[in-house]
Design a protein around this motif. Structure first.
Motif, PDB file in Angstrom:
ATOM      1  N   GLU A  41      48.430  45.062  45.106  1.00 47.52           N
ATOM      2  CA  GLU A  41      47.879  45.883  44.017  1.00 47.52           C
ATOM      3  C   GLU A  41      48.494  45.491  42.674  1.00 47.52           C
ATOM      4  OE1 GLU A  41      47.417  48.964  41.136  1.00 47.52           O
ATOM      5  OE2 GLU A  41      49.335  48.482  42.097  1.00 47.52           O
ATOM      6  N   VAL A  70      46.939  42.180  41.463  1.00 46.03           N
ATOM      7  CA  VAL A  70      45.594  42.333  40.900  1.00 46.03           C
ATOM      8  C   VAL A  70      45.677  42.943  39.510  1.00 46.03           C
ATOM      9  CG1 VAL A  70      43.373  43.503  41.190  1.00 46.03           C
ATOM     10  CG2 VAL A  70      44.467  42.376  43.141  1.00 46.03           C
ATOM     11  N   ARG A  71      46.556  43.922  39.315  1.00 46.71           N
ATOM     12  CA  ARG A  71      46.754  44.478  37.973  1.00 46.71           C
ATOM     13  C   ARG A  71      47.237  43.404  36.999  1.00 46.71           C
ATOM     14  NH1 ARG A  71      50.832  47.681  37.462  1.00 46.71           N
ATOM     15  NH2 ARG A  71      51.489  48.021  39.614  1.00 46.71           N
ATOM     16  N   VAL A 111      43.399  46.637  47.457  1.00 46.42           N
ATOM     17  CA  VAL A 111      42.710  45.674  46.585  1.00 46.42           C
ATOM     18  C   VAL A 111      41.254  45.526  47.052  1.00 46.42           C
ATOM     19  CG1 VAL A 111      44.751  44.442  45.813  1.00 46.42           C
ATOM     20  CG2 VAL A 111      43.683  43.744  47.938  1.00 46.42           C
ATOM     21  N   THR A 160      38.015  41.914  44.450  1.00 42.25           N
ATOM     22  CA  THR A 160      39.143  41.055  44.810  1.00 42.25           C
ATOM     23  C   THR A 160      38.874  40.392  46.154  1.00 42.25           C
ATOM     24  OG1 THR A 160      40.700  42.464  43.626  1.00 42.25           O
ATOM     25  CG2 THR A 160      41.609  40.981  45.292  1.00 42.25           C
TER      26      THR A 160
END
Length: 226
Positions: free
Chosen positions: A82, A85-86, A120, A124
């Protein structure tokens, strides 16, 4: 499997241009991005601590999760994914707990993948590294099914760091047959020549993890039959 005729440009679009060495520096990553842009690869794949990173338009960013051992709590893998991805990752390559697969705990493998998938969600892309060189054919099939059932987008052969070895045509064939086109198949680990790369694609790979991408593409015309 017979693929459509390929040229170096088309082959480059199969490639996650990869740098995961522990001693890699930010200067190395900058060089990787420049080389990926020059070669026309699909993506770069780097360690999560290098994120965020600036890349040219059209070049995807992949990273790893639970790497390379997979011996992390699912909640930790999910948090790592996570965060990545941020920080700008388009794709996450997670490592399963290979020991769970060796013990036949395939439901635990599924739950591990599902935890990361929940952290995710699409768009993604989630790839599941199974460390195929350590698994029996039966275990490869069961792990691929677990990854599919958990909502993964790809199954991937190897981290490239296990002493048992990396991708093989045999493993890629089993993986491709198991997921039946529902998931992608990424071959990675020890693919160093054009012939190796094309053999993996012939066996069913839809993505390649390469660190020596330039050499693979440069050798294209030297390999007979292509």
């Amino acid at each position: 499997m017979t693929h459509a005729p390929l040229d170096p440009e088309a082959l480059a679009q199969f490639v996650d241009h990869t740098l995961l060495k522990p001693e890699a520096t930010r200067e190395d990553v900058e060089a990787l991005v420049a080389e990926a842009a020059r070669l026309g690869t699909y993506s770069i794949c780097i360690s999560p601590s290098f994120l965020p990173v600036t890349v040219p338009d059209g070049l995807k960013i992949a990273t790893v999760c639970g790497f390379p051992s997979g011996k992390h709590h699912s909640s930790v893998k999910a948090a790592e994914a996570e965060r990545s991805v941020r920080d700008g990752a388009d794709e996450v390559d997670m490592v399963i707990d290979v020991g769970a697969a060796k013990e036949g705990r395939f439901e635990d493998v599924r739950a591990d993948v599902a935890a990361v998938r929940a952290a995710v969600p699409a768009p993604t892309v989630l790839k599941v590294i199974i460390e195929s060189a350590v698994l029996t054919d039966h275990e490869i099939v069961q792990v691929c099914r677990a990854a599919r059932d958990a909502g993964a987008d790809f199954v991937k052969t190897s981290t490239g760091f296990h002493p048992a070895g990396g991708a093989t045509v045999h493993a890629v064939s089993i993986m491709a047959d198991t997921v039946g086109g529902e998931l992608g198949v990424k071959a990675s680990g020890g693919i160093r020549t054009t012939a190796d790369a094309l053999a993996m694609i012939d066996a069913g790979a839809t993505r390649l993890g390469l660190s020596g991408t330039a050499a693979v593409l440069a050798g294209f015309e030297a390999d007979s039959g292509y």
